[in-house]
Design a protein around this motif. Structure first.
Motif, PDB file in Angstrom:
ATOM      1  N   GLY A  52       0.807  -1.218   0.000  1.00 34.38           N
ATOM      2  CA  GLY A  52       0.000   0.000   0.000  1.00 34.38           C
ATOM      3  C   GLY A  52       0.836   1.263   0.000  1.00 34.38           C
ATOM      4  N   SER A  53       2.131   1.109  -0.019  1.00 26.22           N
ATOM      5  CA  SER A  53       3.005   2.276   0.099  1.00 26.22           C
ATOM      6  C   SER A  53       3.237   2.988  -1.223  1.00 26.22           C
ATOM      7  CB  SER A  53       4.351   1.869   0.693  1.00 26.22           C
ATOM      8  OG  SER A  53       5.004   0.949  -0.177  1.00 26.22           O
ATOM      9  N   THR A  54       2.987   2.319  -2.325  1.00 26.93           N
ATOM     10  CA  THR A  54       3.255   2.906  -3.642  1.00 26.93           C
ATOM     11  C   THR A  54       2.014   2.818  -4.515  1.00 26.93           C
ATOM     12  OG1 THR A  54       5.548   2.171  -3.460  1.00 26.93           O
ATOM     13  CG2 THR A  54       4.801   2.922  -5.621  1.00 26.93           C
TER      14      THR A  54
ATOM     15  N   PHE B 221      -8.384  11.154  -8.498  1.00 28.36           N
ATOM     16  CA  PHE B 221      -8.679   9.821  -7.979  1.00 28.36           C
ATOM     17  C   PHE B 221      -7.601   9.408  -6.980  1.00 28.36           C
ATOM     18  CE2 PHE B 221     -11.182   7.992 -11.861  1.00 28.36           C
ATOM     19  CZ  PHE B 221     -11.987   9.111 -11.856  1.00 28.36           C
ATOM     20  N   THR B 222      -8.007   8.616  -5.987  1.00 21.87           N
ATOM     21  CA  THR B 222      -7.074   8.084  -5.008  1.00 21.87           C
ATOM     22  C   THR B 222      -7.370   6.620  -4.777  1.00 21.87           C
ATOM     23  OG1 THR B 222      -6.938  10.228  -3.878  1.00 21.87           O
ATOM     24  CG2 THR B 222      -6.147   8.295  -2.682  1.00 21.87           C
ATOM     25  N   ILE B 223      -6.352   5.786  -4.949  1.00 20.88           N
ATOM     26  CA  ILE B 223      -6.496   4.356  -4.672  1.00 20.88           C
ATOM     27  C   ILE B 223      -5.916   4.081  -3.285  1.00 20.88           C
ATOM     28  CG2 ILE B 223      -4.312   3.739  -5.782  1.00 20.88           C
ATOM     29  CD1 ILE B 223      -5.700   1.127  -6.724  1.00 20.88           C
ATOM     30  N   SER B 224      -6.573   3.211  -2.552  1.00 20.79           N
ATOM     31  CA  SER B 224      -6.096   2.893  -1.210  1.00 20.79           C
ATOM     32  C   SER B 224      -6.299   1.417  -0.930  1.00 20.79           C
ATOM     33  CB  SER B 224      -6.813   3.747  -0.164  1.00 20.79           C
ATOM     34  OG  SER B 224      -8.199   3.494  -0.184  1.00 20.79           O
ATOM     35  N   ARG B 225      -5.543   0.960   0.049  1.00 18.26           N
ATOM     36  CA  ARG B 225      -5.613  -0.449   0.419  1.00 18.26           C
ATOM     37  C   ARG B 225      -5.494  -0.505   1.923  1.00 18.26           C
ATOM     38  NH1 ARG B 225      -2.219  -4.911  -2.979  1.00 18.26           N
ATOM     39  NH2 ARG B 225      -3.378  -6.729  -2.283  1.00 18.26           N
ATOM     40  N   GLY B 226      -6.507  -1.011   2.570  1.00 15.52           N
ATOM     41  CA  GLY B 226      -6.515  -1.022   4.014  1.00 15.52           C
ATOM     42  C   GLY B 226      -5.693  -2.161   4.579  1.00 15.52           C
ATOM     43  N   ASN B 227      -5.787  -2.320   5.862  1.00 19.32           N
ATOM     44  CA  ASN B 227      -5.051  -3.384   6.538  1.00 19.32           C
ATOM     45  C   ASN B 227      -5.469  -4.764   6.044  1.00 19.32           C
ATOM     46  OD1 ASN B 227      -3.579  -1.583   8.101  1.00 19.32           O
ATOM     47  ND2 ASN B 227      -5.154  -1.522   9.686  1.00 19.32           N
ATOM     48  N   ALA B 228      -6.720  -4.852   5.637  1.00 18.33           N
ATOM     49  CA  ALA B 228      -7.194  -6.093   5.018  1.00 18.33           C
ATOM     50  C   ALA B 228      -6.709  -6.086   3.583  1.00 18.33           C
ATOM     51  CB  ALA B 228      -8.715  -6.175   5.075  1.00 18.33           C
ATOM     52  N   LYS B 229      -5.651  -6.765   3.309  1.00 19.23           N
ATOM     53  CA  LYS B 229      -4.986  -6.690   2.007  1.00 19.23           C
ATOM     54  C   LYS B 229      -5.832  -7.153   0.848  1.00 19.23           C
ATOM     55  CE  LYS B 229      -1.117  -5.211   3.709  1.00 19.23           C
ATOM     56  NZ  LYS B 229      -0.686  -3.812   3.476  1.00 19.23           N
ATOM     57  N   ASN B 230      -6.971  -7.777   1.128  1.00 19.44           N
ATOM     58  CA  ASN B 230      -7.793  -8.267   0.035  1.00 19.44           C
ATOM     59  C   ASN B 230      -8.785  -7.225  -0.467  1.00 19.44           C
ATOM     60  OD1 ASN B 230      -9.369  -8.359   2.389  1.00 19.44           O
ATOM     61  ND2 ASN B 230     -10.710  -9.920   1.507  1.00 19.44           N
ATOM     62  N   LYS B 231      -8.638  -5.980  -0.034  1.00 20.13           N
ATOM     63  CA  LYS B 231      -9.556  -4.932  -0.459  1.00 20.13           C
ATOM     64  C   LYS B 231      -8.783  -3.739  -1.024  1.00 20.13           C
ATOM     65  CE  LYS B 231     -13.220  -6.055   2.817  1.00 20.13           C
ATOM     66  NZ  LYS B 231     -14.116  -5.560   3.885  1.00 20.13           N
ATOM     67  N   ALA B 232      -9.395  -3.096  -2.030  1.00 20.62           N
ATOM     68  CA  ALA B 232      -8.807  -1.884  -2.588  1.00 20.62           C
ATOM     69  C   ALA B 232      -9.947  -0.952  -2.976  1.00 20.62           C
ATOM     70  CB  ALA B 232      -7.945  -2.199  -3.797  1.00 20.62           C
ATOM     71  N   ASP B 233      -9.854   0.295  -2.568  1.00 24.00           N
ATOM     72  CA  ASP B 233     -10.875   1.296  -2.856  1.00 24.00           C
ATOM     73  C   ASP B 233     -10.342   2.323  -3.849  1.00 24.00           C
ATOM     74  OD1 ASP B 233     -12.260   1.509   0.529  1.00 24.00           O
ATOM     75  OD2 ASP B 233     -12.515   0.037  -1.075  1.00 24.00           O
ATOM     76  N   LEU B 234     -11.264   2.914  -4.587  1.00 23.74           N
ATOM     77  CA  LEU B 234     -10.920   3.994  -5.501  1.00 23.74           C
ATOM     78  C   LEU B 234     -11.843   5.170  -5.209  1.00 23.74           C
ATOM     79  CD1 LEU B 234      -9.111   4.760  -7.952  1.00 23.74           C
ATOM     80  CD2 LEU B 234     -11.066   4.161  -9.400  1.00 23.74           C
ATOM     81  N   GLN B 235     -11.289   6.219  -4.623  1.00 23.56           N
ATOM     82  CA  GLN B 235     -12.045   7.434  -4.365  1.00 23.56           C
ATOM     83  C   GLN B 235     -11.941   8.331  -5.586  1.00 23.56           C
ATOM     84  OE1 GLN B 235     -13.979   8.371  -1.675  1.00 23.56           O
ATOM     85  NE2 GLN B 235     -14.516  10.160  -2.915  1.00 23.56           N
ATOM     86  N   MET B 236     -13.094   8.673  -6.155  1.00 21.08           N
ATOM     87  CA  MET B 236     -13.115   9.471  -7.380  1.00 21.08           C
ATOM     88  C   MET B 236     -13.787  10.803  -7.098  1.00 21.08           C
ATOM     89  SD  MET B 236     -14.088   6.500 -10.133  1.00 21.08           S
ATOM     90  CE  MET B 236     -15.758   6.322  -9.523  1.00 21.08           C
TER      91      MET B 236
END
Length: 126
Positions: free
Chosen positions: A55-57, A68-83
Motif C-alpha cells: 500500500g506504500s506505492t 482519484f485516489t487508490i487505497s488499500r486497508g489493513n485487510a490486504k484483500n480490499k482496494a478502494d478507488l475514491q473518485m
C-alpha cells in the motif's frame, strides 16, 4: 476459486464524487498488487490506478491524477478507488484487477494480471 467483487458504482453529476470498492474472496497466494481499469463504450480497456501489496506505492493514469485516489486497508484483500471532481469522460465500466506485484507502475501495462472483477458502471452526467 478467487473472485473480485466491485461495488459503489452509480450515476453522479459532473463535479461529484463516488467511491468504488473491490473485495477479493478466496485465497490469492503471494503478495499481489491491485488496480482499477475502465472501459468506455467503443473504446479499449484502459488503466486507471494501481497499488502495491504494502500500500506504500501507487500509480495513476495522467487523466485521473489529482482527482482519484487508490487505497488499500489493513485487510490486504480490499482496494478502494475514491473518485472526485468527476467528468463526463470518466463514464465507463470500472474493473478491479489483482496480479503480480512488480511495482505499482507494472500493472499499468495490463501484464501480470491474474484476476478481474465483473465490473461496475460509473456514469457521470453533464
Amino acid at each position: 476459486q478467487v473472485q473480485l467483487v466491485e461495488s459503489g458504482g452509480g450515476l453522479v453529476q459532473a463535479g461529484g464524487s463516488l467511491r468504488l470498492s473491490c473485495a477479493a474472496s478466496g485465497r490469492i497466494f503471494g503478495r499481489y498488487a491491485m488496480g482499477w481499469f475502465r472501459q468506455a463504450p467503443g473504446k479499449e480497456r484502459e488503466f486507471v490506478a494501481s497499488i502495491t501489496w504494502s500500500g506504500s506505492t501507487t500509480y495513476y493514469a495522467d487523466s485521473v491524477k489529482g482527482r482519484f485516489t487508490i487505497s488499500r486497508g489493513n485487510a490486504k484483500n480490499k482496494a478502494d478507488l475514491q473518485m472526485n471532481s468527476l467528468k463526463p469522460e470518466d463514464t465507463a465500466i470500472y474493473y478491479c484487477a489483482a496480479g503480480f506485484d512488480g511495482g505499482a507502475q507494472a500493472m499499468s501495462s495490463m501484464t501480470g494480471i491474474d484476476y478481474w472483477g465483473q465490473g461496475t458502471q460509473v456514469t457521470v452526467s453533464s
